[in-house]
Write a protein that holds these residues in place. Structure first.
Motif, PDB file in Angstrom:
ATOM      1  N   GLY A 105       0.736  -1.285   0.122  1.00  0.00           N
ATOM      2  CA  GLY A 105       0.120  -0.020   0.082  1.00  0.00           C
ATOM      3  C   GLY A 105       0.836   1.386   0.039  1.00  0.00           C
ATOM      4  O   GLY A 105       1.678   1.290   0.859  1.00  0.00           O
ATOM      5  N   ASN A 106       0.586   2.164  -1.088  1.00  0.00           N
ATOM      6  CA  ASN A 106       1.140   3.356  -1.135  1.00  0.00           C
ATOM      7  C   ASN A 106       0.240   4.631  -0.599  1.00  0.00           C
ATOM      8  O   ASN A 106      -0.526   4.919  -0.918  1.00  0.00           O
ATOM      9  CB  ASN A 106       1.902   3.611  -2.550  1.00  0.00           C
ATOM     10  N   VAL A 107       1.060   5.428   0.556  1.00  0.00           N
ATOM     11  CA  VAL A 107       0.347   6.609   0.820  1.00  0.00           C
ATOM     12  C   VAL A 107       0.938   7.681   0.065  1.00  0.00           C
ATOM     13  O   VAL A 107       2.009   8.041   0.087  1.00  0.00           O
ATOM     14  CB  VAL A 107       0.537   6.734   2.216  1.00  0.00           C
ATOM     15  N   ASN A 108       0.039   8.521  -0.814  1.00  0.00           N
ATOM     16  CA  ASN A 108       0.486   9.299  -1.575  1.00  0.00           C
ATOM     17  C   ASN A 108      -0.242  10.682  -1.398  1.00  0.00           C
ATOM     18  O   ASN A 108      -1.253  10.768  -0.941  1.00  0.00           O
ATOM     19  CB  ASN A 108       0.180   9.077  -3.274  1.00  0.00           C
ATOM     20  N   LEU A 109       0.696  11.784  -1.631  1.00  0.00           N
ATOM     21  CA  LEU A 109      -0.012  13.157  -1.072  1.00  0.00           C
ATOM     22  C   LEU A 109       0.414  14.188  -2.662  1.00  0.00           C
ATOM     23  O   LEU A 109       1.300  14.158  -3.009  1.00  0.00           O
ATOM     24  CB  LEU A 109       0.988  13.937  -0.140  1.00  0.00           C
ATOM     25  N   VAL A 110      -0.785  14.909  -2.747  1.00  0.00           N
ATOM     26  CA  VAL A 110      -0.591  15.878  -3.840  1.00  0.00           C
ATOM     27  C   VAL A 110      -0.166  17.229  -3.535  1.00  0.00           C
ATOM     28  O   VAL A 110      -0.867  17.470  -2.295  1.00  0.00           O
ATOM     29  CB  VAL A 110      -2.091  16.061  -4.646  1.00  0.00           C
ATOM     30  N   LYS A 111       0.992  17.597  -3.616  1.00  0.00           N
ATOM     31  CA  LYS A 111       1.643  18.677  -3.019  1.00  0.00           C
ATOM     32  C   LYS A 111       1.238  20.049  -3.522  1.00  0.00           C
ATOM     33  O   LYS A 111       1.181  21.211  -2.794  1.00  0.00           O
ATOM     34  CB  LYS A 111       3.262  18.449  -2.906  1.00  0.00           C
ATOM     35  N   ASP A 112       0.827  20.108  -4.784  1.00  0.00           N
ATOM     36  CA  ASP A 112       0.622  21.371  -5.370  1.00  0.00           C
ATOM     37  C   ASP A 112      -0.517  21.278  -6.471  1.00  0.00           C
ATOM     38  O   ASP A 112      -0.923  20.069  -6.629  1.00  0.00           O
ATOM     39  CB  ASP A 112       1.916  22.038  -6.011  1.00  0.00           C
ATOM     40  N   GLY A 113      -0.891  22.392  -7.137  1.00  0.00           N
ATOM     41  CA  GLY A 113      -1.874  22.370  -8.169  1.00  0.00           C
ATOM     42  C   GLY A 113      -3.243  22.326  -7.607  1.00  0.00           C
ATOM     43  O   GLY A 113      -3.283  22.318  -6.370  1.00  0.00           O
ATOM     44  N   LYS A 114      -4.041  22.094  -8.629  1.00  0.00           N
ATOM     45  CA  LYS A 114      -5.447  22.052  -8.230  1.00  0.00           C
ATOM     46  C   LYS A 114      -6.037  20.909  -7.258  1.00  0.00           C
ATOM     47  O   LYS A 114      -7.276  21.278  -6.511  1.00  0.00           O
ATOM     48  CB  LYS A 114      -6.437  22.194  -9.492  1.00  0.00           C
ATOM     49  N   TYR A 115      -5.300  19.988  -7.279  1.00  0.00           N
ATOM     50  CA  TYR A 115      -5.646  18.754  -6.292  1.00  0.00           C
ATOM     51  C   TYR A 115      -4.929  18.805  -4.937  1.00  0.00           C
ATOM     52  O   TYR A 115      -4.881  17.860  -4.251  1.00  0.00           O
ATOM     53  CB  TYR A 115      -5.660  17.557  -7.031  1.00  0.00           C
ATOM     54  N   ALA A 116      -4.176  19.858  -4.788  1.00  0.00           N
ATOM     55  CA  ALA A 116      -3.139  19.954  -3.684  1.00  0.00           C
ATOM     56  C   ALA A 116      -3.935  19.830  -2.193  1.00  0.00           C
ATOM     57  O   ALA A 116      -4.971  20.050  -2.139  1.00  0.00           O
ATOM     58  CB  ALA A 116      -2.548  21.344  -3.516  1.00  0.00           C
ATOM     59  N   GLY A 117      -3.130  19.004  -1.466  1.00  0.00           N
ATOM     60  CA  GLY A 117      -3.947  18.232  -0.091  1.00  0.00           C
ATOM     61  C   GLY A 117      -4.448  17.220  -0.249  1.00  0.00           C
ATOM     62  O   GLY A 117      -4.852  16.564   0.699  1.00  0.00           O
ATOM     63  N   THR A 118      -4.789  16.700  -1.443  1.00  0.00           N
ATOM     64  CA  THR A 118      -5.193  15.191  -1.607  1.00  0.00           C
ATOM     65  C   THR A 118      -4.414  14.233  -1.201  1.00  0.00           C
ATOM     66  O   THR A 118      -3.120  14.091  -1.457  1.00  0.00           O
ATOM     67  CB  THR A 118      -5.598  15.012  -2.983  1.00  0.00           C
ATOM     68  N   VAL A 119      -4.698  13.413   0.057  1.00  0.00           N
ATOM     69  CA  VAL A 119      -3.973  12.528   0.426  1.00  0.00           C
ATOM     70  C   VAL A 119      -4.699  11.095   0.396  1.00  0.00           C
ATOM     71  O   VAL A 119      -5.904  10.953   1.064  1.00  0.00           O
ATOM     72  CB  VAL A 119      -3.332  12.651   1.972  1.00  0.00           C
ATOM     73  N   ILE A 120      -3.994   9.863   0.139  1.00  0.00           N
ATOM     74  CA  ILE A 120      -4.753   8.619  -0.078  1.00  0.00           C
ATOM     75  C   ILE A 120      -3.935   7.526   0.022  1.00  0.00           C
ATOM     76  O   ILE A 120      -2.777   7.684  -0.580  1.00  0.00           O
ATOM     77  CB  ILE A 120      -5.647   8.796  -1.349  1.00  0.00           C
ATOM     78  N   GLU A 121      -4.338   6.384   0.467  1.00  0.00           N
ATOM     79  CA  GLU A 121      -3.716   4.966   0.141  1.00  0.00           C
ATOM     80  C   GLU A 121      -4.084   4.670  -1.115  1.00  0.00           C
ATOM     81  O   GLU A 121      -5.296   4.040  -1.398  1.00  0.00           O
ATOM     82  CB  GLU A 121      -4.016   4.140   1.318  1.00  0.00           C
ATOM     83  N   GLY A 122      -2.929   4.604  -2.019  1.00  0.00           N
ATOM     84  CA  GLY A 122      -3.387   4.402  -3.507  1.00  0.00           C
ATOM     85  C   GLY A 122      -2.688   5.221  -4.441  1.00  0.00           C
ATOM     86  O   GLY A 122      -2.083   6.028  -3.924  1.00  0.00           O
ATOM     87  N   PRO A 123      -2.832   4.926  -5.710  1.00  0.00           N
ATOM     88  CA  PRO A 123      -3.485   3.940  -6.318  1.00  0.00           C
ATOM     89  C   PRO A 123      -2.955   2.776  -6.577  1.00  0.00           C
ATOM     90  O   PRO A 123      -1.661   2.600  -6.439  1.00  0.00           O
ATOM     91  CB  PRO A 123      -3.989   4.577  -7.707  1.00  0.00           C
ATOM     92  N   GLU A 124      -3.661   1.535  -6.794  1.00  0.00           N
ATOM     93  CA  GLU A 124      -3.092   0.538  -7.050  1.00  0.00           C
ATOM     94  C   GLU A 124      -3.264   0.352  -8.742  1.00  0.00           C
ATOM     95  O   GLU A 124      -3.761   1.566  -9.492  1.00  0.00           O
ATOM     96  CB  GLU A 124      -3.880  -0.848  -6.710  1.00  0.00           C
ATOM     97  N   TYR A 125      -2.584  -0.504  -9.379  1.00  0.00           N
ATOM     98  CA  TYR A 125      -2.784  -0.777 -10.926  1.00  0.00           C
ATOM     99  C   TYR A 125      -4.097  -0.351 -11.661  1.00  0.00           C
ATOM    100  O   TYR A 125      -4.133   0.343 -12.397  1.00  0.00           O
ATOM    101  CB  TYR A 125      -2.066  -1.588 -11.405  1.00  0.00           C
TER     102      TYR A 125
END
Length: 612
Positions: free
Chosen positions: A290-310
């Protein structure tokens, strides 16, 4: 061994002691679930009615000291397809159910108001969930833990999509672990059950703990020494993007193509270098995929989620023409929070984009919103519309059959089997993958059989009998993992010897089993789910891959021009039926049913044969 029965209509529970014969015959997990569905089903039961049951069943290895032992099967009659359905969820939820003292849970009826089930070992209560009405799955999990006052409580919940009985609704636990396929979340919604919260404190029984720990110590060491182990921890299933694109099997523009020119913008390297901030793992899993990912900038900044998978990255990336990884993360987050299956949602949105491109639907049909490949903002809006059943989203929320009922002209461009949208591997280049999709008991799902890599490795020119056997083996060993309550990834990705699982099981239950004996029991369950589906009206005509694999040649990539030969597929389907012990119409013979201990299914099969 105990099964907790919950009648939501009567607000009553009772505990059933499971006899050893049943327990060992069906092993656990999907096996127990399928058998309980068979025993409670009626031909005319509406999947979204109070009479339909839903079974939550971890396996006998769930929660034990061995690799990747955190899987739980959720089984019912599917509102998505109208036939047998199940979905599999990882994380910790099923382990906690076992630690509360229950090896499975059967839920029926409908609560008088929106409720949640609270299981605190033997203390079982149905409580009001009106406070959580309309909340997203992730928010509900957080809020319930806070209100209970225990951050260690395990929660499985539905989002607004489940409450509105969207037929692709999923059940979410552990902040993003989803039972995504076949609409299990819609069933909880139909029962007014917003969530299940569990706190378990009991130890789990093991017949020979010393033997189990010895085998497991060696297993963990062997996995850690695999040359791909460290890479797997870094990228998990996101590494499949490059593989699928290079192999020419990645879904692109609603499976019109199988090669995406911008795959290098949405692959595991991009995730790892630009977005990843942490790992997660299911119970006892050293792979930590499981990968925890964070959008750091741009219009979706602040989005944090476990995923995605393929699957999610492909269905909300190449299949809708999106090459912005931050948009894929946002789509993943919305689906998890609203509680909808990313494969089905991504598939149907891509269908509508192609339909609009080909003038098969009008702008008015789409509520005035134009849909185009690569337009991530319209994708986000379509996800929202589906989850809340708004406008065109209300039709998509009914799934494949609802879309075809409204727009019959879209049937040729919808990639599904038995009403379940196809997973993110094209089948035109591998007849084994087409056969796996076609004969899957729940519809076109890769987790039932993933023989495509082996066929591509071997080349196309090998015997159809061997190809049919490969599919059957996948459809036998993979259900066994679900029955045991373990993850298949150590086997399929790191080459872990499946014979070791027979050793795990033997040590756990104190009775010696070989892999062959366990595979026989798994095959019996596949015959059982086939019997369920035949009883519900499934015929040979339903065992076919999407029409696109026969009619639309691949456009680009290593397999440009490739389509599947229809006559060859008919031939391998005949071979498959014969080798399974099913008749020419795909109905298990009396001899096959008797050999599987399913004598009680014979009476339901005979009328189907006479009707042919």
């Amino acid at each position: 061994m105990k099964v907790l029965h919950v009648d939501l209509s009567e607000c009553k529970t009772h505990v059933e002691e499971v006899d050893e014969e049943f327990a060992l015959k069906y092993i656990g997990g999907r096996g127990w679930g399928a058998r309980l569905v068979w025993e409670h089903m009626k031909k005319d039961t509406d999947p979204l009615s109070p009479e339909n049951i839903i079974v939550i069943a971890p396996g006998p290895l769930s929660g034990l000291y061995l690799p990747s032992a955190g899987k739980t099967s959720i089984c019912s009659i599917s509102p998505t397809t109208g036939i047998y359905g199940d979905s599999n969820i990882g994380g910790m939820f099923g382990v906690e159910l076992r630690q509360a003292g229950f090896d499975a849970m059967v839920i029926k009826g409908k609560a008088p108001e929106l409720s949640y089930l609270w299981i605190d070992d033997d203390d079982i209560q149905l409580k009001s969930a009106e406070k959580y009405a309309g909340m997203g799955s992730i928010e509900t999990e957080h809020q319930l833990r806070e209100d209970i006052g225990d951050e260690t409580v395990k929660v499985a919940s539905i989002g607004p999509a489940g409450e509105k009985m969207v037929k692709m609704a999923c059940i979410t636990a552990d902040w993003g672990r989803n039972a995504g396929r076949t609409g299990m979340g819609a069933i909880l919604g139909s029962k007014n059950l917003k969530a299940i919260a569990i706190r378990g404190t009991r130890d789990l029984p093991v017949a020979d703990l010393k033997r189990l720990t010895g085998i497991s110590d060696k297993a963990f060491k062997k996995l850690s020494q695999h040359n791909l182990f460290e890479f797997w921890q870094r990228q998990g299933l996101m590494s499949v993007i490059d593989y699928a694109n290079t192999a020419g099997i990645i879904p692109t523009h609603n499976f019109k193509d199988t090669h995406f020119e911008e795959a290098d913008k949405i692959n595991g390297d991009v995730m790892e270098l630009e977005y990843k901030i942490g790992d997660t793992a299911c119970f006892g899993c050293p792979m930590a995929c499981g990968n925890v990912n964070l959008v750091k900038d741009g219009k979706y900044a602040g989005t944090v989620i476990e995923g995605p998978e393929y699957e999610t990255a492909a269905m909300f990336g190449s299949n809708v023409g999106v090459s912005d990884f931050s948009a894929i993360l946002r789509a993943n987050y919305l689906c998890d929070e609203y509680g909808i299956d990313t494969i089905t949602a991504g598939s149907l949105i891509s269908v509508m984009i192609e339909a609009y491109e080909k003038d098969l639907v009008t702008l008015e049909d789409l509520d005035g919103m134009a849909l185009n490949w690569g337009d991530d903002e319209s994708v986000m809006e379509m996800i929202r519309k589906i989850a809340f059943r708004e406008g065109v989203g209300d039709t998509l929320a009914e799934g494949v059959y609802g879309v075809i009922e409204r727009w019959p002209q879209l049937a040729p461009i919808i990639n599904h089997v038995k009403g379940l949208d196809q997973s993110a591997y094209d089948a035109r280049v591998a007849i084994t993958m087409a056969l796996g999709y076609a004969t899957s008991d729940i519809g076109a799902h890769h987790a039932r059989a993933w023989p495509v890599a082996k066929e591509l490795e071997m080349g196309c020119n090998w015997d159809l009998n061997e190809k049919a056997d490969l599919v059957i083996y996948h459809q036998t060993v993979r259900p066994l993992f679900d029955m045991l309550g373990v993850c298949r990834l150590p086997w399929i990705e790191l080459g872990f010897d499946e014979n070791t699982y027979a050793e795990f099981f033997s040590a756990a239950v104190g009775i010696e089993y070989t892999l062959e004996e366990l595979l026989k029991l798994s095959n019996d369950v596949y015959n059982l789910t086939r019997a369920i589906n035949i009883r519900l009206g499934l015929t040979r005509d339903d065992d076919r891959p999407p029409e696109r694999v026969f009619n639309d040649p691949i456009k680009t990539g290593p397999h440009a021009g490739k389509v599947l030969n229809r006559d060859e597929f008919t031939e391998i389907l005949d071979i498959y039926y014969q080798r399974r012990g099913w008749d020419i119409d795909g109905i298990p013979t009396d001899e096959t049913l008797k050999a599987s201990g399913l004598e009680d299914a014979i009476e339901y099969m005979e009328p189907k044969r006479k009707a042919e």
